[in-house]
Scaffold this active site. Structure first.
Site, PDB file in Angstrom:
ATOM      1  CG  HIS A 287     -29.061 118.707 -32.889  1.00  0.00           C
ATOM      2  ND1 HIS A 287     -28.632 118.175 -34.084  1.00  0.00           N
ATOM      3  CD2 HIS A 287     -28.004 118.609 -32.040  1.00  0.00           C
ATOM      4  CE1 HIS A 287     -27.373 117.784 -33.975  1.00  0.00           C
ATOM      5  NE2 HIS A 287     -26.972 118.015 -32.735  1.00  0.00           N
ATOM      6  CD  GLU A 333     -26.145 121.688 -32.388  1.00  0.00           C
ATOM      7  OE1 GLU A 333     -25.232 122.006 -31.605  1.00  0.00           O
ATOM      8  OE2 GLU A 333     -25.951 120.948 -33.380  1.00  0.00           O
ATOM      9  CG  ASP A 361     -25.875 117.928 -29.338  1.00  0.00           C
ATOM     10  OD1 ASP A 361     -25.684 116.938 -30.086  1.00  0.00           O
ATOM     11  OD2 ASP A 361     -25.620 119.094 -29.700  1.00  0.00           O
TER      12      ASP A 361
END
Length: 464
Positions: A287, A333, A361
């Site tokens: 993200h 996100e 992530d």
């Protein structure tokens, strides 16, 4: 994860299997091993993800959705991927929330006697402001049951102080984060139901320091919206200690945050068309947005540059994928998942066939392996490739969580895959002013990108 086997046992097992396999299978395994070595060599000798991260964090910094910095990051991502000479680079429009922090938050503990004591605090993402200084008494709770049993008159007009720490006995820090995170997400709602004027939440970290950790929180339209702030872990410990000695103390909080109208933003997408099955798509992403307190280096600048590096590594090694590989820099996100939802919505509308989606992530630390969401047969197929990763200490492939941004693809894709690294330090800096470029190790970052590219190479070649 390979149960009950050490790395050398796994490698030995792979060697024996190859030796007893048909000649064609032996040749295939050897070819894959050689190609994966090419990927790792290219990453370690000529990797570009670290310098890309330096540009993203140094020239742009924090990139909260809706901000000018988020738009700068979109422009940067598009230009950077265009320089890779991909088959296609484009933007996907998406409307995102636009919350702003405003002036730096201030807070003090006000004892019945003596001077005020400064508290390190920050507003939780999406919180309303205090409309000036807000001063009130404090009630501390450790469990939801404790709050539920507390008479409303004991809570009304006060701050509810949620002080349940992350559980240090959980080996997986992500599990500890998820276990304690309900306080941050629901704290303001449950406090307001009892008549509280605000919520104070212990930062989600196993570290003991003075960095408050922001993060998204929620409101219920049927319940009064009250301000919500995170206290550093040291601050939470101090407040708890002082409350025991002086239950009548107050806390004064000042926050200028506010929610502004939504803003148009974009996912950034780049792809290499598959040489044999161009209509079958493998997505890899991170993200692009981050919280505004620092540079968003580990969360999730590293995931973005690793995803772009996957495409570069496939091109640089001449390993053109048989299936289309698409890198996506998702927007929003942190406080909405609008980018992930939009990507899945557009994929479904276009009737796209997605084989797998991978997300990075969890920081750019030393790679360990992958977590796979999918049918048991799909998970088992991915696990069959584990021995190929043994030489790189990245062979732990197990059932796990794919990721927030690729989650909306569930039902459209055979496997959701989360890149997993050594995350023991991740929540020391997660969502804080300490999430800066200098915390990222070049070698760890490049090894992670190579791990991701290697698994995508295998999925592209064999499918699922």
């Amino acid at each position: 994860m390979i149960p009950f086997f050490s790395r050398w046992q796994a490698a030995l097992g792979f060697a024996l299997l190859s030796a007893t396999a048909p000649a064609a299978a032996q040749t295939t395994a050897k070819t894959d091993s050689i190609n994966i070595r090419k990927i790792y060599d290219q990453a370690l000798l000529h990797g570009e993800s670290y310098e890309n991260l330096r540009q993203l964090t140094g020239k742009i910094g924090g990139r909260l959705s809706g901000s000018p910095q988020a738009q700068q990051a979109v422009d940067w991502g598009k230009v950077t991927m265009e320089k890779l000479g991909l088959d296609r680079v484009y933007l996907q429009e998406v409307m995102v929330p636009h919350w702003v922090r405003g002036a730096k938050e201030k807070a003090q503990i006000k004892p019945a006697k003596g001077k005020g004591i400064d508290l390190n605090v920050c507003a939780l993402g999406g919180s309303v402001g205090t409309n000036g200084k807000l001063r009130a008494g404090v009630v501390e709770i450790d469990t939801w049951a404790e709050l539920e049993a507390m008479p409303a008159e004991k809570v009304k007009g006060k701050f509810v102080f949620f002080n349940r720490p992350m559980n240090p006995t959980f080996i997986e820090t992500g599990r500890a984060y998820g276990d304690a995170g309900d306080q941050r997400r629901r704290g303001a709602i449950e406090a307001a139901k009892k008549g509280a004027v605000g919520a104070l939440v212990r930062s989600l970290s196993l570290a003991h320091d003075d960095f408050p950790h922001t993060g998204t929180m929620a409101y219920d339209e049927k319940v009064t919206k009250v301000p919500a702030a995170a206290l550093s872990t040291n601050g939470a410990d101090e407040l708890s200690h002082l409350l025991k000695a002086d239950p009548g103390l107050t806390v004064e909080l000042e926050m200028a945050c506010q929610q502004l109208p939504e803003v148009k933003s974009f996912n950034v997408v780049g792809e290499i068309k598959g040489s044999k099955y161009p209509d079958e798509i493998i997505t890899v992403g991170g993200h692009l947005d981050s919280w505004d307190l620092a540079q968003g280096a580990h969360d999730d600048g590293t995931g973005c540059v690793q995803s772009m590096e996957v495409l570069r590594l496939l091109k640089a090694t001449g390993l053109r994928p048989e299936r289309t590989v698409r890198a996506v820099l998702f927007m929003n996100e942190e406080n909405g998942t609008r980018g992930g939802n939009k990507y899945a919505e557009l994929a479904k509308a276009a009737g796209e066939k997605h084989v797998a989606a991978m997300e990075s992530d969890g920081g750019g630390f030393t790679p360990r392996g992958f977590g796979v969401e999918g049918d048991p047969a799909v998970v088992a197929k991915v696990q069959q490739w584990s021995p190929l990763f043994v030489p790189y200490h990245s062979e732990e492939i197990s059932v796990g969580h794919g990721g927030t941004d690729i989650g909306p693809l569930k039902g459209q894709v055979k496997a959701l895959i989360g890149y997993e690294c050594d995350d023991q330090r991740y929540f020391d800096i997660h969502h804080t002013a300490a999430d800066t470029f200098d915390k990222v190790n070049r070698r760890e970052l490049e090894l992670g990108g190579a791990s991701m590219a290697s698994l995508i190479y295998l999925i592209s070649k064999y499918g699922l």
